[in-house]
Design a protein around this motif. Structure first.
Motif, PDB file in Angstrom:
ATOM      1  N   ARG A  36      -0.858  -4.728  11.690  1.00  0.00           N
ATOM      2  CA  ARG A  36      -0.575  -3.974  10.469  1.00  0.00           C
ATOM      3  C   ARG A  36      -1.853  -3.388   9.882  1.00  0.00           C
ATOM      4  O   ARG A  36      -1.911  -2.212   9.506  1.00  0.00           O
ATOM      5  CB  ARG A  36       0.090  -4.897   9.446  1.00  0.00           C
ATOM      6  CG  ARG A  36       0.366  -4.251   8.093  1.00  0.00           C
ATOM      7  CD  ARG A  36       1.053  -5.238   7.165  1.00  0.00           C
ATOM      8  NE  ARG A  36       0.243  -6.425   6.917  1.00  0.00           N
ATOM      9  CZ  ARG A  36       0.698  -7.552   6.384  1.00  0.00           C
ATOM     10  NH1 ARG A  36       1.973  -7.663   6.056  1.00  0.00           N
ATOM     11  NH2 ARG A  36      -0.106  -8.587   6.186  1.00  0.00           N
ATOM     12  N   PHE A  79      -2.948   0.582   9.447  1.00  0.00           N
ATOM     13  CA  PHE A  79      -3.259   1.130   8.127  1.00  0.00           C
ATOM     14  C   PHE A  79      -4.582   1.884   8.145  1.00  0.00           C
ATOM     15  O   PHE A  79      -4.684   3.025   7.664  1.00  0.00           O
ATOM     16  CB  PHE A  79      -3.295   0.011   7.090  1.00  0.00           C
ATOM     17  CG  PHE A  79      -3.660   0.462   5.703  1.00  0.00           C
ATOM     18  CD1 PHE A  79      -2.791   1.246   4.952  1.00  0.00           C
ATOM     19  CD2 PHE A  79      -4.876   0.113   5.142  1.00  0.00           C
ATOM     20  CE1 PHE A  79      -3.119   1.669   3.673  1.00  0.00           C
ATOM     21  CE2 PHE A  79      -5.221   0.529   3.857  1.00  0.00           C
ATOM     22  CZ  PHE A  79      -4.339   1.312   3.123  1.00  0.00           C
ATOM     23  N   SER A  87       2.552   4.664   3.300  1.00  0.00           N
ATOM     24  CA  SER A  87       2.493   3.209   3.492  1.00  0.00           C
ATOM     25  C   SER A  87       3.876   2.590   3.321  1.00  0.00           C
ATOM     26  O   SER A  87       4.283   1.722   4.109  1.00  0.00           O
ATOM     27  CB  SER A  87       1.503   2.591   2.502  1.00  0.00           C
ATOM     28  OG  SER A  87       0.207   3.113   2.687  1.00  0.00           O
ATOM     29  N   MET A 123       4.567  -1.085   4.519  1.00  0.00           N
ATOM     30  CA  MET A 123       3.364  -1.716   3.970  1.00  0.00           C
ATOM     31  C   MET A 123       3.487  -1.757   2.451  1.00  0.00           C
ATOM     32  O   MET A 123       2.862  -0.978   1.720  1.00  0.00           O
ATOM     33  CB  MET A 123       2.116  -0.938   4.407  1.00  0.00           C
ATOM     34  CG  MET A 123       1.930  -0.882   5.901  1.00  0.00           C
ATOM     35  SD  MET A 123       0.521   0.175   6.369  1.00  0.00           S
ATOM     36  CE  MET A 123       0.603   0.045   8.167  1.00  0.00           C
ATOM     37  N   CYS A 130      -3.033  -2.886   2.682  1.00  0.00           N
ATOM     38  CA  CYS A 130      -1.852  -3.490   3.317  1.00  0.00           C
ATOM     39  C   CYS A 130      -1.941  -5.000   3.419  1.00  0.00           C
ATOM     40  O   CYS A 130      -0.925  -5.674   3.588  1.00  0.00           O
ATOM     41  CB  CYS A 130      -1.634  -2.872   4.695  1.00  0.00           C
ATOM     42  SG  CYS A 130      -2.907  -3.322   5.898  1.00  0.00           S
TER      43      CYS A 130
END
Length: 279
Positions: free
Chosen positions: A72, A76, A199, A204, A249
């Motif tokens: 993740r 990001f 996001s 996120m 995130c």
């Protein structure tokens, strides 16, 4: 009347003399700093190793961020914020790497007479936990993502060894943040709106920027007008500085800034002066 004018003239002369002395003092300090920097630049390796600590540095290499979810975080910083991967490496464990990273925490655990595991200290020494890293390049700095995981978890993914610590607010001592510089011709407020939207599209949900307006609920934060997405300073030494704080995130503290007008000239001038001094 003549005495009054004479008194004013005397005060004015003293002010000018004081200002002149201050200016000469500043020039003297600047000249001395330049001379020291030039001397440091011309040092031999042997002399440099015995010289000022600053003469042995060549700037900031990277900022490190320990993450809970490597996949993740990598997405990001690369896919959302546009960084490019420098390299990835991992499965680090063993006594040398453990001691290099964690000696201070191990000593603290012994002082407290507790098991290091209860303090969230991974066991890289014996390999119960492993460390993976990924480096991401931006225009002027590198960000390193670090992921501590149990040995049974897959390299570059899986669950983190420990949950994140709270609090993460910027006002707490030892808390750090990563600051990104937005380009001069970018609409700052739209950038923040697009960042949150992209996001959210990726799930996120921790990526949330503050607002200039006072909001007391998440619903009110989302409903705030786009003009509340950044704070601009229009007076003093920071005139032209625009900023907002945002969570990333992983819940990490981010800052986005734009430096225009007078403050841009201040930073550009300082950078150029340092470039001339230290090469």
């Amino acid at each position: 009347m003549s005495d009054y004018r004479d008194d004013k003239d005397i005060k004015r002369r003293r002010m000018l003399q004081g200002a002149g002395a201050a200016a000469l003092g500043a020039l003297s300090v600047s000249a001395a700093a330049s001379a020291q920097a030039e001397e440091a630049r011309r040092m031999s390796p042997a002399a440099r190793n015995s010289g000022p600590l600053g003469a042995r540095l060549q700037g900031v290499q990277h900022f490190g961020l320990t993450v809970q979810n490597m996949g993740r975080a990598f997405a990001f910083y690369t896919e959302v914020l546009g960084g490019t991967e420098v390299m990835s490496d991992g499965d680090f464990y063993g006594e040398p790497i453990h001691n290099t990273l964690l000696t201070d925490q191990d000593i603290e655990a012994r002082v407290r007479n507790v098991n290091p595991r209860t303090m969230g200290i991974p066991d890289l020494r014996n390999g119960a936990q492993r460390l993976d890293v990924r480096f991401i390049q931006f225009d002027n700095v590198v960000i390193e993502l670090l992921h501590y995981r149990d040995a049974g978890q897959p390299a570059g993914g899986g669950s983190a060894f420990a949950e994140p610590l709270d609090p993460t607010g910027p006002a707490f001592p030892r808390m750090m943040h990563i600051c990104f510089h937005i380009r001069d011709d970018v609409d700052f407020n739209k950038f923040i709106a697009d960042l949150e939207a992209e996001s959210a599209r990726r799930g996120m949900t921790q990526v949330r920027a503050n607002r200039v307006l006072t909001v007391t609920t998440e619903q009110a934060r989302r409903a705030a007008p786009m003009t509340a997405n950044s704070y601009g300073i229009t007076a003093g030494k920071s005139n032209g500085w625009r900023l907002i704080y945002c969570k990333g995130c992983e819940g990490e503290q981010l800052e986005f800034v734009q430096a225009l007008g007078p403050v841009k000239r201040v930073f550009d001038g300082a950078r150029e002066a340092r470039r001339k001094r230290v090469g």
